[in-house]
Design a protein around this motif. Structure first.
Motif, PDB file in Angstrom:
ATOM      1  N   ASP A 245      47.504 -68.035  22.670  1.00  0.00           N
ATOM      2  CA  ASP A 245      48.592 -68.656  21.905  1.00  0.00           C
ATOM      3  C   ASP A 245      49.127 -67.740  20.815  1.00  0.00           C
ATOM      4  N   ARG A 246      48.208 -67.030  20.138  1.00  0.00           N
ATOM      5  CA  ARG A 246      48.655 -66.160  19.046  1.00  0.00           C
ATOM      6  C   ARG A 246      49.549 -65.041  19.571  1.00  0.00           C
ATOM      7  N   ALA A 247      49.179 -64.498  20.732  1.00  0.00           N
ATOM      8  CA  ALA A 247      49.979 -63.419  21.325  1.00  0.00           C
ATOM      9  C   ALA A 247      51.344 -63.937  21.768  1.00  0.00           C
ATOM     10  N   ILE A 248      51.359 -65.141  22.367  1.00  0.00           N
ATOM     11  CA  ILE A 248      52.628 -65.724  22.806  1.00  0.00           C
ATOM     12  C   ILE A 248      53.548 -65.950  21.612  1.00  0.00           C
ATOM     13  N   GLN A 249      52.985 -66.448  20.516  1.00  0.00           N
ATOM     14  CA  GLN A 249      53.795 -66.674  19.306  1.00  0.00           C
ATOM     15  C   GLN A 249      54.379 -65.362  18.782  1.00  0.00           C
ATOM     16  N   ARG A 250      53.572 -64.287  18.860  1.00  0.00           N
ATOM     17  CA  ARG A 250      54.064 -62.984  18.397  1.00  0.00           C
ATOM     18  C   ARG A 250      55.217 -62.498  19.286  1.00  0.00           C
ATOM     19  N   VAL A 251      55.075 -62.683  20.590  1.00  0.00           N
ATOM     20  CA  VAL A 251      56.118 -62.265  21.533  1.00  0.00           C
ATOM     21  C   VAL A 251      57.402 -63.038  21.274  1.00  0.00           C
ATOM     22  N   LEU A 252      57.277 -64.349  21.089  1.00  0.00           N
ATOM     23  CA  LEU A 252      58.457 -65.203  20.930  1.00  0.00           C
ATOM     24  C   LEU A 252      59.268 -64.865  19.682  1.00  0.00           C
ATOM     25  N   ARG A 253      58.631 -64.242  18.689  1.00  0.00           N
ATOM     26  CA  ARG A 253      59.360 -63.855  17.478  1.00  0.00           C
ATOM     27  C   ARG A 253      60.431 -62.807  17.781  1.00  0.00           C
ATOM     28  N   ASP A 254      60.232 -62.036  18.853  1.00  0.00           N
ATOM     29  CA  ASP A 254      61.166 -60.965  19.192  1.00  0.00           C
ATOM     30  C   ASP A 254      62.122 -61.339  20.320  1.00  0.00           C
ATOM     31  N   VAL A 255      62.048 -62.590  20.780  1.00  0.00           N
ATOM     32  CA  VAL A 255      62.859 -63.013  21.932  1.00  0.00           C
ATOM     33  C   VAL A 255      64.059 -63.835  21.467  1.00  0.00           C
ATOM     34  N   GLU A 256      65.234 -63.491  21.987  1.00  0.00           N
ATOM     35  CA  GLU A 256      66.438 -64.270  21.693  1.00  0.00           C
ATOM     36  C   GLU A 256      66.353 -65.635  22.380  1.00  0.00           C
ATOM     37  N   ASN A 257      66.823 -66.686  21.692  1.00  0.00           N
ATOM     38  CA  ASN A 257      66.768 -68.027  22.270  1.00  0.00           C
ATOM     39  C   ASN A 257      67.530 -68.118  23.588  1.00  0.00           C
ATOM     40  N   SER A 258      68.641 -67.407  23.694  1.00  0.00           N
ATOM     41  CA  SER A 258      69.437 -67.446  24.925  1.00  0.00           C
ATOM     42  C   SER A 258      68.664 -66.833  26.091  1.00  0.00           C
ATOM     43  N   ASP A 259      67.944 -65.730  25.846  1.00  0.00           N
ATOM     44  CA  ASP A 259      67.123 -65.110  26.890  1.00  0.00           C
ATOM     45  C   ASP A 259      65.959 -66.014  27.271  1.00  0.00           C
ATOM     46  N   LEU A 260      65.390 -66.684  26.279  1.00  0.00           N
ATOM     47  CA  LEU A 260      64.257 -67.569  26.540  1.00  0.00           C
ATOM     48  C   LEU A 260      64.674 -68.731  27.431  1.00  0.00           C
ATOM     49  N   ALA A 261      65.799 -69.348  27.098  1.00  0.00           N
ATOM     50  CA  ALA A 261      66.293 -70.482  27.898  1.00  0.00           C
ATOM     51  C   ALA A 261      66.596 -70.042  29.325  1.00  0.00           C
ATOM     52  N   MET A 262      67.253 -68.899  29.470  1.00  0.00           N
ATOM     53  CA  MET A 262      67.590 -68.399  30.805  1.00  0.00           C
ATOM     54  C   MET A 262      66.331 -68.082  31.602  1.00  0.00           C
TER      55      MET A 262
END
Length: 334
Positions: A245-262
């Motif tokens: 979970d900690r690693a996923i949270q770190r990754v998500l900090r650098d991900v654009e919401n539009s890329d995440l949704a897609m």
């Protein structure tokens, strides 16, 4: 009942019985034309009776058992076990269906050898011979061997595995003969497709990080295009489940919401849950709304968005900010 339909229909019935989630995993290992044929067959299958479904599943199970017995002790061993369990007629029927796949993999006897013993056996061989043998081993076994090779040989062997495409059966037989093969007579007379980028990716995904890094750095100098192709396949989007979970949270900090949704439009429920469990409730609602409002999307756009996230993950791993749990060892995340 199952005997009355063809192989393609049986495959379609089996995938229907497995359900969409498991079937999608099977599709990953099929060729594009095979996926198209099966998809069309599934679409044309209006209904499947419980009896037909049971017959197809039972036949599939029996064929899998037969293949396992062949791998463990050869055709005679498989025949003996199947006759004892199912009777002579049924055993011969199952083995008959495996005619095209009765060719036990070359170097099967090597697969049962301890990696340390095998290393002593092959380390003086030519790198091309070592690459040929590693292409037929399980990724974990091959990883142990390539990790124990001298550093100057590791990248050479990895490159040869990746570039290997088709090998003449005569060459395979000759190598097997040198290695005292007992299964040479079962080698398929058609050219055998082995190795390739996928094979070296499986090996590199299993070796320790230091060995992987050394091989990749060397390939980036000697074969930059090959290194790029390998790196793209080293970690796929679904492997985000390997992160804590900690690693996923770190990754998500650098991900654009539009890329995440897609990216999540083309992912399974397990991956979506892993992501959503590490976002705020407000952000989860926002991402889900974006996914719903964007409607149908092109698979190419989904894959591009997923690759962006994969690139972020690989960059964070290289910098030591996150750790990817690899299958080959017991890694401790501090």
């Amino acid at each position: 009942m199952a005997n009355e339909i063809g192989g393609l229909q049986k495959a379609a019935v089996l995938l229907i019985a497995l359900g969409p989630e498991k079937s999608s995993k099977v599709f990953k290992y099929l060729k594009e034309e095979e996926i198209e044929d099966l998809t069309l067959e599934i679409a044309n299958t209006r209904s499947v009776t419980p009896q037909l479904k049971e017959d197809v599943i039972n036949e599939f199970y029996e064929v899998c058992l037969a293949q396992q017995y062949i791998a463990e002790g050869g055709i005679d061993y498989a025949k003996e076990i199947l006759e004892s369990a199912l009777g002579q007629e049924r055993a011969m029927d199952i083995l008959g269906k495996l005619t095209a796949s009765l060719q036990v993999k070359p170097f099967e006897f090597v697969r049962k050898t301890e990696p340390s013993q095998l290393l002593n056996f092959i380390q003086e061989e030519h790198p091309q011979t070592i690459a040929l043998i590693l292409s037929y081993l399980a990724p974990g076994q091959a990883a142990q061997i390539i990790g124990a090779l001298p550093p100057e040989m590791q990248s050479d062997v990895a490159k040869r595995v990746a570039l290997m495409d088709r090998t003449s059966p005569d060459v395979i037989k000759e190598v097997e003969k040198v290695l005292e093969s007992k299964l040479a007579s079962l080698v398929n007379q058609d050219y055998t497709i082995i190795g390739g980028v996928d094979a070296v990716v499986e090996i590199l995904n299993t070796v320790d990080r230091a060995t992987e890094k050394h091989i990749m750095e060397t390939l980036e100098v000697d074969e930059p295009e090959l290194a790029d192709e390998i790196r793209k396949k080293m970690f796929v989007f679904e492997d985000i489940l390997l992160l804590d979970d900690r690693a996923i949270q770190r990754v998500l900090r650098d991900v654009e919401n539009s890329d995440l949704a897609m990216s999540l439009k083309g992912s399974n429920e397990q991956v979506q849950n892993a992501i959503f469990n590490n976002l705020s409730k407000r952000l989860v609602v926002m991402i889900k709304e974006d996914m719903e409002f964007m409607g149908p999307v092109r698979m190419k756009d989904v894959e591009e968005a997923q690759q962006k996230i994969v690139n972020i993950i690989r960059k964070l791993e290289d910098s030591g900010e996150i750790v990817i749990s690899r299958g080959g060892g017991d890694e401790i995340i501090v």
